[in-house]
Write a protein that holds these residues in place. Structure first.
Motif, PDB file in Angstrom:
ATOM      1  N   ARG A  16       0.843  -1.191   0.000  1.00 53.67           N
ATOM      2  CA  ARG A  16       0.000   0.000   0.000  1.00 53.67           C
ATOM      3  C   ARG A  16       0.876   1.238   0.000  1.00 53.67           C
ATOM      4  N   LEU A  17       0.512   2.197  -0.834  1.00 52.59           N
ATOM      5  CA  LEU A  17       1.224   3.471  -0.918  1.00 52.59           C
ATOM      6  C   LEU A  17       0.252   4.573  -0.549  1.00 52.59           C
ATOM      7  N   ALA A  18       0.591   5.329   0.505  1.00 51.52           N
ATOM      8  CA  ALA A  18      -0.317   6.373   0.991  1.00 51.52           C
ATOM      9  C   ALA A  18       0.464   7.336   1.873  1.00 51.52           C
ATOM     10  N   LEU A  19      -0.157   8.479   2.169  1.00 52.28           N
ATOM     11  CA  LEU A  19       0.418   9.423   3.130  1.00 52.28           C
ATOM     12  C   LEU A  19       0.037   8.995   4.537  1.00 52.28           C
ATOM     13  N   GLU A  20       0.996   9.138   5.458  1.00 58.68           N
ATOM     14  CA  GLU A  20       0.755   8.824   6.862  1.00 58.68           C
ATOM     15  C   GLU A  20       1.320   9.957   7.713  1.00 58.68           C
ATOM     16  N   PRO A  21       0.679  10.264   8.854  1.00 58.81           N
ATOM     17  CA  PRO A  21       1.219  11.310   9.722  1.00 58.81           C
ATOM     18  C   PRO A  21       2.537  10.887  10.347  1.00 58.81           C
ATOM     19  N   GLY A  22       3.382  11.871  10.588  1.00 53.64           N
ATOM     20  CA  GLY A  22       4.676  11.595  11.205  1.00 53.64           C
ATOM     21  C   GLY A  22       5.269  12.862  11.773  1.00 53.64           C
ATOM     22  N   GLU A  23       6.429  12.744  12.378  1.00 57.01           N
ATOM     23  CA  GLU A  23       7.099  13.914  12.940  1.00 57.01           C
ATOM     24  C   GLU A  23       7.476  14.884  11.827  1.00 57.01           C
ATOM     25  N   GLY A  24       7.074  16.118  11.984  1.00 61.41           N
ATOM     26  CA  GLY A  24       7.384  17.127  10.985  1.00 61.41           C
ATOM     27  C   GLY A  24       6.405  17.178   9.832  1.00 61.41           C
ATOM     28  N   GLY A  25       5.319  16.389   9.903  1.00 58.54           N
ATOM     29  CA  GLY A  25       4.322  16.434   8.842  1.00 58.54           C
ATOM     30  C   GLY A  25       4.069  15.056   8.254  1.00 58.54           C
ATOM     31  N   ALA A  26       3.236  15.018   7.232  1.00 52.58           N
ATOM     32  CA  ALA A  26       2.886  13.757   6.591  1.00 52.58           C
ATOM     33  C   ALA A  26       4.078  13.193   5.819  1.00 52.58           C
ATOM     34  N   ARG A  27       4.064  11.867   5.631  1.00 54.04           N
ATOM     35  CA  ARG A  27       5.134  11.178   4.924  1.00 54.04           C
ATOM     36  C   ARG A  27       4.523  10.224   3.906  1.00 54.04           C
ATOM     37  N   LEU A  28       5.242  10.038   2.807  1.00 51.81           N
ATOM     38  CA  LEU A  28       4.844   9.040   1.818  1.00 51.81           C
ATOM     39  C   LEU A  28       5.446   7.711   2.247  1.00 51.81           C
ATOM     40  N   VAL A  29       4.577   6.744   2.555  1.00 52.86           N
ATOM     41  CA  VAL A  29       5.023   5.474   3.130  1.00 52.86           C
ATOM     42  C   VAL A  29       4.551   4.311   2.263  1.00 52.86           C
ATOM     43  N   LEU A  30       5.453   3.394   1.990  1.00 59.51           N
ATOM     44  CA  LEU A  30       5.120   2.134   1.326  1.00 59.51           C
ATOM     45  C   LEU A  30       5.036   1.057   2.395  1.00 59.51           C
ATOM     46  N   ARG A  31       3.839   0.499   2.590  1.00 61.91           N
ATOM     47  CA  ARG A  31       3.623  -0.588   3.541  1.00 61.91           C
ATOM     48  C   ARG A  31       3.642  -1.916   2.792  1.00 61.91           C
ATOM     49  N   TYR A  32       4.143  -2.967   3.438  1.00 64.48           N
ATOM     50  CA  TYR A  32       4.204  -4.269   2.776  1.00 64.48           C
ATOM     51  C   TYR A  32       4.090  -5.386   3.814  1.00 64.48           C
ATOM     52  N   ALA A  33       3.416  -6.447   3.398  1.00 65.62           N
ATOM     53  CA  ALA A  33       3.236  -7.630   4.234  1.00 65.62           C
ATOM     54  C   ALA A  33       3.229  -8.852   3.331  1.00 65.62           C
TER      55      ALA A  33
END
Length: 231
Positions: free
Chosen positions: A115-132
């Motif tokens: 899954r590719l989506a924006l996620e909240p993080g320190e300093g603002g949102a981040r583009l994160v690739l999740r994998y399982a």
């Protein structure tokens, strides 16, 4: 008869001369310190730009390889008329989930839920690739427990578009709204995915990845249809 001694001439510097020399030395030291600081700042900026460029190349290469070979496997939709006609591909305007092959060079390899989506993080949102790891189930929802890799930060916005190879039109979702399964490509997947990320430094240009599903999962593929994505 007494003799007079000649006066000795003074060979030292006067106090004014010493003060002037100290002032000039201080000014020289200030100039040198400023020049060294400027050189250090320039070197730091250059190193940061090189690092950012390397991060961008690695991120886009990972997306190219993981997304380009999205699985064309199908699973039952629950509708008797369209049984086994739903792809492992959930394309939304701001997030994308699919089943694909993670490149072995990243230490993972094999088929995964991604899954590719924006996620909240320190300093603002981040583009994160999740994998399982892929289990064969028709979907995956436990993204909070899945491993992840930050591809870009900060990121203020993320948008997707999906190319219908039959019409040549771009859609904000896939499958396109109101389009019957019979009107979709044989593999039920878009021909390409366009990705736009706003916010990273340096800025990301629009990224377009052409999808070439693996032969084993694409009912319309030929034996020569192996390949990667393009930008």
């Amino acid at each position: 008869m007494s003799r007079t001694r000649p006066r000795c001439q003074a060979n030292g510097f006067t106090l004014v001369e010493v003060l002037i020399a100290l002032v000039l030395l201080a000014m020289l030291m200030l100039i040198l310190t400023s020049a060294l600081r400027t050189m250090g700042q320039v070197e730091t900026r250059v190193e940061q730009r090189v690092e950012d460029a390397d991060d961008y190349r690695l991120a886009t290469a990972l997306l190219d390889q993981a997304l380009a070979r999205a699985s064309a496997r199908r699973y039952p939709s629950g509708n008797a008329d369209n049984a086994a006609q739903v792809p492992f591909f959930q394309g939304g305007p701001n997030a994308l989930a699919w089943v694909g092959v993670m490149p072995a060079r990243y230490g993972l390899g094999g088929r995964h839920y991604l899954r590719l989506a924006l996620e909240p993080g320190e300093g603002g949102a981040r583009l994160v690739l999740r994998y399982a790891p892929w289990t064969g189930a028709p979907g995956f929802d436990a993204w909070g427990q899945a491993a992840g890799q930050v591809l870009a930060a900060p990121a203020s916005a993320l948008s997707f578009r999906y190319l219908d190879p039959g019409t040549g039109q771009w859609s904000p979702v896939w499958p396109p709204a109101g389009v019957p399964v019979s009107a979709l490509p044989a593999n039920l997947l878009p021909g390409a995915v366009a990705l736009q990320v706003d916010g990273p430094t340096p800025p990301w240009p629009p990224l377009i990845v052409a999808l070439t599903p693996p032969y084993a999962t694409d009912p319309s593929a030929t034996l020569g249809s192996f390949g990667g994505g393009t930008r």
